[in-house]
Write a protein that holds these residues in place. Structure first.
Motif, mmCIF file in Angstrom:
data_model
loop_
_atom_site.group_PDB
_atom_site.id
_atom_site.type_symbol
_atom_site.label_atom_id
_atom_site.label_comp_id
_atom_site.label_asym_id
_atom_site.label_seq_id
_atom_site.Cartn_x
_atom_site.Cartn_y
_atom_site.Cartn_z
ATOM 1 N N PHE A 287 0.826 -1.208 0.000
ATOM 2 C CA PHE A 287 0.000 0.000 0.000
ATOM 3 C C PHE A 287 0.863 1.263 0.000
ATOM 4 C CE2 PHE A 287 -3.806 -2.445 0.790
ATOM 5 C CZ PHE A 287 -4.830 -1.614 0.353
ATOM 6 N N ARG A 288 1.957 1.236 0.729
ATOM 7 C CA ARG A 288 2.836 2.408 0.748
ATOM 8 C C ARG A 288 3.410 2.667 -0.640
ATOM 9 N NH1 ARG A 288 7.724 3.603 5.108
ATOM 10 N NH2 ARG A 288 8.138 5.755 4.436
ATOM 11 N N SER A 289 3.844 1.609 -1.322
ATOM 12 C CA SER A 289 4.371 1.759 -2.676
ATOM 13 C C SER A 289 3.276 2.189 -3.640
ATOM 14 C CB SER A 289 4.991 0.446 -3.149
ATOM 15 O OG SER A 289 6.138 0.118 -2.392
ATOM 16 N N ALA A 290 2.083 1.635 -3.481
ATOM 17 C CA ALA A 290 0.968 2.003 -4.357
ATOM 18 C C ALA A 290 0.662 3.494 -4.254
ATOM 19 C CB ALA A 290 -0.269 1.177 -4.014
ATOM 20 N N ALA A 291 0.684 4.011 -3.034
ATOM 21 C CA ALA A 291 0.427 5.439 -2.837
ATOM 22 C C ALA A 291 1.558 6.284 -3.413
ATOM 23 C CB ALA A 291 0.242 5.739 -1.353
ATOM 24 N N ALA A 292 2.791 5.894 -3.111
ATOM 25 C CA ALA A 292 3.944 6.687 -3.531
ATOM 26 C C ALA A 292 4.116 6.711 -5.042
ATOM 27 C CB ALA A 292 5.212 6.145 -2.876
ATOM 28 N N LEU A 293 3.755 5.622 -5.709
ATOM 29 C CA LEU A 293 4.031 5.485 -7.135
ATOM 30 C C LEU A 293 2.803 5.708 -8.021
ATOM 31 C CD1 LEU A 293 6.464 2.477 -6.789
ATOM 32 C CD2 LEU A 293 7.062 4.841 -7.332
ATOM 33 N N GLY A 294 1.710 6.137 -7.413
ATOM 34 C CA GLY A 294 0.586 6.605 -8.207
ATOM 35 C C GLY A 294 -0.407 5.570 -8.683
ATOM 36 N N MET A 295 -0.488 4.430 -8.009
ATOM 37 C CA MET A 295 -1.547 3.478 -8.349
ATOM 38 C C MET A 295 -2.890 4.066 -7.898
ATOM 39 S SD MET A 295 0.083 0.996 -9.833
ATOM 40 C CE MET A 295 -0.951 -0.482 -9.826
ATOM 41 N N ASP A 296 -3.932 3.803 -8.679
ATOM 42 C CA ASP A 296 -5.228 4.425 -8.397
ATOM 43 C C ASP A 296 -6.062 3.670 -7.372
ATOM 44 O OD1 ASP A 296 -4.903 6.526 -10.339
ATOM 45 O OD2 ASP A 296 -5.272 5.023 -11.889
ATOM 46 N N ALA A 297 -5.877 2.360 -7.282
ATOM 47 C CA ALA A 297 -6.691 1.563 -6.366
ATOM 48 C C ALA A 297 -6.039 0.206 -6.157
ATOM 49 C CB ALA A 297 -8.106 1.389 -6.917
ATOM 50 N N VAL A 298 -6.460 -0.461 -5.094
ATOM 51 C CA VAL A 298 -6.025 -1.820 -4.793
ATOM 52 C C VAL A 298 -7.271 -2.682 -4.625
ATOM 53 C CG1 VAL A 298 -4.823 -3.319 -3.156
ATOM 54 C CG2 VAL A 298 -3.891 -1.053 -3.672
ATOM 55 N N LEU A 299 -7.281 -3.810 -5.318
ATOM 56 C CA LEU A 299 -8.379 -4.774 -5.194
ATOM 57 C C LEU A 299 -7.844 -6.024 -4.509
ATOM 58 C CD1 LEU A 299 -10.004 -4.416 -8.723
ATOM 59 C CD2 LEU A 299 -10.625 -3.247 -6.608
ATOM 60 N N LEU A 300 -8.587 -6.533 -3.538
ATOM 61 C CA LEU A 300 -8.133 -7.637 -2.700
ATOM 62 C C LEU A 300 -9.006 -8.866 -2.884
ATOM 63 C CD1 LEU A 300 -7.894 -5.510 0.566
ATOM 64 C CD2 LEU A 300 -5.972 -6.092 -0.907
ATOM 65 N N SER A 301 -8.368 -10.028 -3.003
ATOM 66 C CA SER A 301 -9.141 -11.265 -2.979
ATOM 67 C C SER A 301 -9.741 -11.438 -1.589
ATOM 68 C CB SER A 301 -8.252 -12.460 -3.335
ATOM 69 O OG SER A 301 -7.307 -12.713 -2.312
ATOM 70 N N PRO A 302 -10.787 -12.233 -1.440
ATOM 71 C CA PRO A 302 -11.453 -12.360 -0.133
ATOM 72 C C PRO A 302 -10.537 -12.833 0.991
ATOM 73 C CG PRO A 302 -12.832 -13.271 -1.862
ATOM 74 C CD PRO A 302 -11.500 -12.978 -2.495
ATOM 75 N N ASP A 303 -9.468 -13.590 0.664
ATOM 76 C CA ASP A 303 -8.598 -14.120 1.711
ATOM 77 C C ASP A 303 -7.400 -13.239 2.009
ATOM 78 O OD1 ASP A 303 -7.534 -14.651 -0.787
ATOM 79 O OD2 ASP A 303 -6.805 -16.653 -0.285
ATOM 80 N N CYS A 304 -7.330 -12.053 1.426
ATOM 81 C CA CYS A 304 -6.241 -11.129 1.768
ATOM 82 C C CYS A 304 -6.430 -10.599 3.190
ATOM 83 C CB CYS A 304 -6.210 -9.949 0.801
ATOM 84 S SG CYS A 304 -5.344 -10.266 -0.748
ATOM 85 N N ALA A 305 -5.322 -10.217 3.793
ATOM 86 C CA ALA A 305 -5.362 -9.645 5.138
ATOM 87 C C ALA A 305 -6.088 -8.308 5.140
ATOM 88 C CB ALA A 305 -3.931 -9.474 5.659
ATOM 89 N N ASP A 306 -6.419 -7.862 6.328
ATOM 90 C CA ASP A 306 -7.141 -6.611 6.530
ATOM 91 C C ASP A 306 -6.162 -5.434 6.438
ATOM 92 O OD1 ASP A 306 -8.724 -4.520 7.386
ATOM 93 O OD2 ASP A 306 -8.923 -5.242 9.450
ATOM 94 N N PRO A 307 -6.320 -4.532 5.472
ATOM 95 C CA PRO A 307 -5.413 -3.377 5.377
ATOM 96 C C PRO A 307 -5.459 -2.458 6.596
ATOM 97 C CG PRO A 307 -6.596 -3.679 3.311
ATOM 98 C CD PRO A 307 -7.247 -4.587 4.324
#
Length: 269
Positions: free
Chosen positions: A137-157
């Motif tokens: 998430f830190r990299s996604a924010a820093a590098l300009g990703m627009d959104a993150v989609l999680l599979s149902p079994d991903c951990a809680d952000p």
């Protein structure tokens, strides 16, 4: 302004939100059920508030009263002051950052709504390690990703460790659960996204050869540390891509790989 109150009993019910913070299984069950999450550290607390999350309460050790004075002045929630040893007794660890806040969760957006206004998204499958999730998430924010989609079994952000590692970036990048999995990957494709599955497999093509053109919609898929993307997720992708390795290294940690890949796909936004 909420007048800070000193608490001396670790069993005081006003501290209930902060009990057993090191009990991962307990907190994973309890926090979503009760609609709360814990923000730890001055910067993270401030970022959660700036992102519009409502504070339920704040827990401070005395030396942090001055540092957080402006937050206290604006708070419409109780502010509890405890000595460091009592904070440790309640939370289960040494709270060296000295400032915790219990925050109210917000409803997650619909994945289709996030995709409608996005160009570059990350799709995560089976990411259960909170440290890796926070780093992504830190990299996604820093590098300009627009959104993150999680599979149902991903951990809680919003689990404390993920929030802390991300330095509050989980508040800056919108995210949603993608269900049912992996059938809902069709939703991503239907929104006009090309699905790129990141894998160390030798049969995958160099990511640099598929850098998207400006304006294109690209979804970068990443799997869990070690196992990687499942066979079903790989089959749903348009292309399998890899980051070339040197010196006999077979792959990067998923957090590091995500940062490299995010940079590659956002360079031509």
């Amino acid at each position: 302004m909420s007048e800070p109150s000193t608490i001396t009993d670790p069993a005081d019910p006003r501290l209930a939100d902060y009990t057993g913070l090191t009990d991962v299984e307990l907190r994973r069950r309890r926090e979503p059920a009760e609609g709360l999450f814990i923000a730890e550290g001055e910067k993270v607390v401030r970022r959660a508030l700036a992102a519009g999350y409502r504070m339920r309460s704040m827990l401070l050790t005395p030396k942090w009263l001055d540092v957080m004075a402006d937050v206290i002045a604006e708070a419409d929630a109780p502010v509890h002051v405890v000595e460091p040893d009592l904070a440790e007794a309640v939370t289960g660890y040494h709270v060296h950052r000295g400032a915790l806040a219990s925050m109210e969760r917000q409803p997650l957006p619909d994945a289709a709504d996030l995709l409608a206004g996005a160009r570059r998204v990350a799709v995560l499958e089976g990411l259960v390690d909170h440290t890796n999730l926070g780093a992504i998430f830190r990299s996604a924010a820093a590098l300009g990703m627009d959104a993150v989609l999680l599979s149902p079994d991903c951990a809680d952000p919003l689990y404390r460790r993920a929030v802390k590692v991300s330095m509050g970036a989980v508040f800056a990048v919108p995210y949603a659960r993608l269900e049912p999995w992996p059938a809902a990957l069709g939703t991503v494709r239907a929104a006009g996204f090309e699905l790129l599955a990141l894998t160390p497999a030798e049969t995958a093509v160099d990511l640099a050869s598929l850098v998207p053109e400006a304006g294109a919609r690209t979804a970068l898929m990443l799997g869990a540390e070690g196992d990687g993307l499942t066979r079903q997720a790989l089959a749903a992708a348009d292309h399998a891509v890899r980051i070339p390795m040197a010196h006999g290294i077979d792959s990067l940690n998923v957090g590091a790989a995500a940062a490299v890949a995010f940079y590659a796909v956002t360079a031509t936004r």
